[in-house]
Design a protein around this motif. Structure first.
Motif, PDB file in Angstrom:
ATOM      1  N   THR A  90       0.854  -1.184   0.000  1.00  0.00           N
ATOM      2  CA  THR A  90       0.000   0.000   0.000  1.00  0.00           C
ATOM      3  C   THR A  90       0.895   1.242   0.000  1.00  0.00           C
ATOM      4  O   THR A  90       2.077   1.155   0.361  1.00  0.00           O
ATOM      5  CB  THR A  90      -0.891   0.034   1.245  1.00  0.00           C
ATOM      6  N   PRO A  91       0.370   2.419  -0.369  1.00  0.00           N
ATOM      7  CA  PRO A  91       1.176   3.631  -0.320  1.00  0.00           C
ATOM      8  C   PRO A  91       1.783   3.894   1.059  1.00  0.00           C
ATOM      9  O   PRO A  91       2.936   4.311   1.180  1.00  0.00           O
ATOM     10  CB  PRO A  91       0.185   4.729  -0.721  1.00  0.00           C
ATOM     11  N   TYR A  92       1.009   3.636   2.117  1.00  0.00           N
ATOM     12  CA  TYR A  92       1.513   3.862   3.474  1.00  0.00           C
ATOM     13  C   TYR A  92       2.697   2.947   3.770  1.00  0.00           C
ATOM     14  O   TYR A  92       3.698   3.387   4.361  1.00  0.00           O
ATOM     15  CB  TYR A  92       0.397   3.629   4.493  1.00  0.00           C
ATOM     16  N   GLN A  93       2.618   1.689   3.376  1.00  0.00           N
ATOM     17  CA  GLN A  93       3.734   0.777   3.580  1.00  0.00           C
ATOM     18  C   GLN A  93       4.976   1.251   2.833  1.00  0.00           C
ATOM     19  O   GLN A  93       6.096   1.148   3.334  1.00  0.00           O
ATOM     20  CB  GLN A  93       3.361  -0.633   3.130  1.00  0.00           C
ATOM     21  N   VAL A  94       4.779   1.774   1.622  1.00  0.00           N
ATOM     22  CA  VAL A  94       5.906   2.269   0.838  1.00  0.00           C
ATOM     23  C   VAL A  94       6.551   3.459   1.540  1.00  0.00           C
ATOM     24  O   VAL A  94       7.784   3.528   1.692  1.00  0.00           O
ATOM     25  CB  VAL A  94       5.456   2.653  -0.584  1.00  0.00           C
ATOM     26  N   GLU A  95       5.726   4.414   1.974  1.00  0.00           N
ATOM     27  CA  GLU A  95       6.249   5.598   2.673  1.00  0.00           C
ATOM     28  C   GLU A  95       7.079   5.196   3.881  1.00  0.00           C
ATOM     29  O   GLU A  95       8.194   5.700   4.089  1.00  0.00           O
ATOM     30  CB  GLU A  95       5.089   6.491   3.118  1.00  0.00           C
ATOM     31  N   GLN A  96       6.537   4.307   4.704  1.00  0.00           N
ATOM     32  CA  GLN A  96       7.220   3.880   5.922  1.00  0.00           C
ATOM     33  C   GLN A  96       8.479   3.077   5.614  1.00  0.00           C
ATOM     34  O   GLN A  96       9.504   3.223   6.283  1.00  0.00           O
ATOM     35  CB  GLN A  96       6.269   3.062   6.796  1.00  0.00           C
ATOM     36  N   SER A  97       8.417   2.242   4.599  1.00  0.00           N
ATOM     37  CA  SER A  97       9.575   1.410   4.252  1.00  0.00           C
ATOM     38  C   SER A  97      10.740   2.251   3.744  1.00  0.00           C
ATOM     39  O   SER A  97      11.902   1.967   4.059  1.00  0.00           O
ATOM     40  CB  SER A  97       9.177   0.373   3.192  1.00  0.00           C
ATOM     41  N   MET A  98      10.459   3.291   2.964  1.00  0.00           N
ATOM     42  CA  MET A  98      11.530   4.141   2.453  1.00  0.00           C
ATOM     43  C   MET A  98      12.260   4.855   3.582  1.00  0.00           C
ATOM     44  O   MET A  98      13.475   5.085   3.505  1.00  0.00           O
ATOM     45  CB  MET A  98      10.961   5.159   1.448  1.00  0.00           C
ATOM     46  N   VAL A  99      11.527   5.199   4.646  1.00  0.00           N
ATOM     47  CA  VAL A  99      12.129   5.914   5.780  1.00  0.00           C
ATOM     48  C   VAL A  99      12.775   4.959   6.776  1.00  0.00           C
ATOM     49  O   VAL A  99      13.908   5.169   7.213  1.00  0.00           O
ATOM     50  CB  VAL A  99      11.053   6.769   6.494  1.00  0.00           C
ATOM     51  N   ARG A 100      12.067   3.884   7.145  1.00  0.00           N
ATOM     52  CA  ARG A 100      12.537   2.983   8.199  1.00  0.00           C
ATOM     53  C   ARG A 100      13.562   1.957   7.726  1.00  0.00           C
ATOM     54  O   ARG A 100      14.488   1.613   8.464  1.00  0.00           O
ATOM     55  CB  ARG A 100      11.344   2.242   8.817  1.00  0.00           C
ATOM     56  N   PHE A 101      13.372   1.459   6.512  1.00  0.00           N
ATOM     57  CA  PHE A 101      14.228   0.375   6.029  1.00  0.00           C
ATOM     58  C   PHE A 101      14.719   0.662   4.601  1.00  0.00           C
ATOM     59  O   PHE A 101      14.460  -0.128   3.685  1.00  0.00           O
ATOM     60  CB  PHE A 101      13.463  -0.954   6.060  1.00  0.00           C
ATOM     61  N   PRO A 102      15.403   1.776   4.388  1.00  0.00           N
ATOM     62  CA  PRO A 102      15.782   2.157   3.017  1.00  0.00           C
ATOM     63  C   PRO A 102      16.655   1.119   2.309  1.00  0.00           C
ATOM     64  O   PRO A 102      16.493   0.890   1.110  1.00  0.00           O
ATOM     65  CB  PRO A 102      16.534   3.484   3.213  1.00  0.00           C
TER      66      PRO A 102
END
Length: 276
Positions: free
Chosen positions: A63-75
Motif C-alpha cells: 500500500t502507499p503507506y507501507q511504501v512511505e514507511q519502508s523508504m524511511v525505516r528500512f531504506p
C-alpha cells in the motif's frame, strides 16, 4: 498470469507478500505465486513489513503507506526490491517523487475487489510524471454516458463491469483517473474532483487530509478541507488557505477547514470522506 506477463516476473522468482491475506489483494499474491511457480515470502502486513526481510526480492505488492514507511525505516531493504506494485489507495505526488531516490521500479495499479486483480497500471518514479494507466493484456475500456469507466475482460461477470470512477479515456487501453462520481462536488454547476484538488495541495501540510463537500446556500456545495488531528489555530489556517489559493482554481479553494481527531477508514484502509 496477466501480472506475471505485465511485469515480466519469471518462474522461480522470489516474491514478497506483506498484504493481509483475508482481503483480495493478499489472496491474489498467494494465487499468483501458486500459478506462476514463484517462491512466496510472507511478512507482517503492516508498516514494518520489511523489518525481517533478509534477502532481495524480485517482486512485491504494498500500500502507499507501507511504501512511505519502508523508504524511511528500512531504506536498504526497500531498495533490494526489484519491482513493486502499489495499490489500495492513491499515491501522492510526494511519494512518487521520493521513489526517484531508489532503484526500485514501481507501478501504481488500478483495480478493485470486483475485478479480482488489477486491470491497469502506470509506472512511477520517473523524472517525467506519467498519469496514464495502461491496461494489462486482455483488458479493454469504454466509458458510460456519465463518464465512468467500464472494464471489459473475459474473466469478469458478463464480460464487463461498470465502475464509479470518472476517467478521461485516451484509447481502448489507456485512461487518466479523475475521481469517483460519488465524491464529485457540484459547486454552482462546476463539477470539482476532490482527488484532483488534493493532488494540487500535496506537500502543503504534513498531516492526513481530504477534501469533502460542504453544503452551501448559494452554490449548493463548496469544498471543505478536512484535517486529521487537533485544530491548528487561526493564523496557521489563514496561511494554509493563502498557500492553497496559489495552487487552486477559484472554485477549488476550500471555504472552511474542519477537523477530525482520527480519520475513519474502511476494512481495507481507505479513508472515508466524512464531513465533520
Amino acid at each position: 498470469r496477466a501480472t506475471a506477463r505485465a511485469f515480466d516476473i519469471q518462474p522461480g522468482a522470489h516474491v514478497l507478500c506483506c498484504l493481509p491475506v483475508r482481503f483480495i489483494a493478499g489472496k491474489m499474491m498467494v494465487v499468483r505465486a501458486l500459478v506462476n511457480d514463484w517462491n512466496l515470502i510472507l511478512a507482517r502486513p503492516d508498516a514494518e513489513a520489511l523489518r525481517s526481510m533478509e534477502m532481495s526480492v524480485d517482486f512485491a505488492a504494498m500500500t502507499p503507506y507501507q511504501v512511505e514507511q519502508s523508504m524511511v525505516r528500512f531504506p536498504n531493504r526497500f531498495q533490494s526490491i526489484g519491482k513493486l506494485i502499489i495499490g489500495g489507495a492513491a499515491t501522492t505526488p510526494l511519494l512518487e517523487s521520493q521513489l526517484n531516490d531508489f532503484p526500485v521500479r514501481a507501478w501504481a495499479t488500478y483495480g478493485m475487489t470486483e475485478t479480482i486483480t488489477h486491470v491497469a497500471a502506470r509506472e512511477l518514479g520517473k523524472k517525467e510524471s506519467n498519469d496514464v494507466f495502461q491496461a494489462l493484456h486482455g483488458i479493454e475500456f469504454t466509458v458510460t454516458e456519465e463518464g465512468t469507466l467500464r472494464i471489459h475482460a473475459d474473466h469478469l461477470p458478463n464480460g464487463a463491469i461498470t465502475t464509479n470512477d470518472l476517467v478521461a479515456l485516451l484509447s481502448p487501453t489507456q485512461f487518466k483517473l479523475l475521481g469517483r462520481i460519488d465524491d464529485v462536488i457540484n459547486s454552482g454547476g462546476v463539477k470539482l474532483h476532490p482527488e484532483g484538488i488534493e493532488r494540487k495541495l500535496d506537500g502543503i501540510l504534513h498531516r492526513r487530509y481530504y477534501i469533502a463537500a460542504q453544503p452551501d446556500s448559494t452554490f449548493g456545495q463548496r469544498p471543505c478541507w478536512v484535517i486529521e488531528g487537533t485544530p491548528l489555530g487561526v493564523e496557521i489556517e489563514a496561511a494554509l488557505l493563502d498557500a492553497a489559493a496559489l495552487r487552486l482554481e477559484k472554485y477549488e479553494i476550500p471555504v472552511s477547514i474542519r477537523y477530525l481527531n482520527l480519520f475513519e477508514t474502511t476494512a481495507t484502509g481507505k479513508v472515508k470522506r466524512i464531513l465533520p
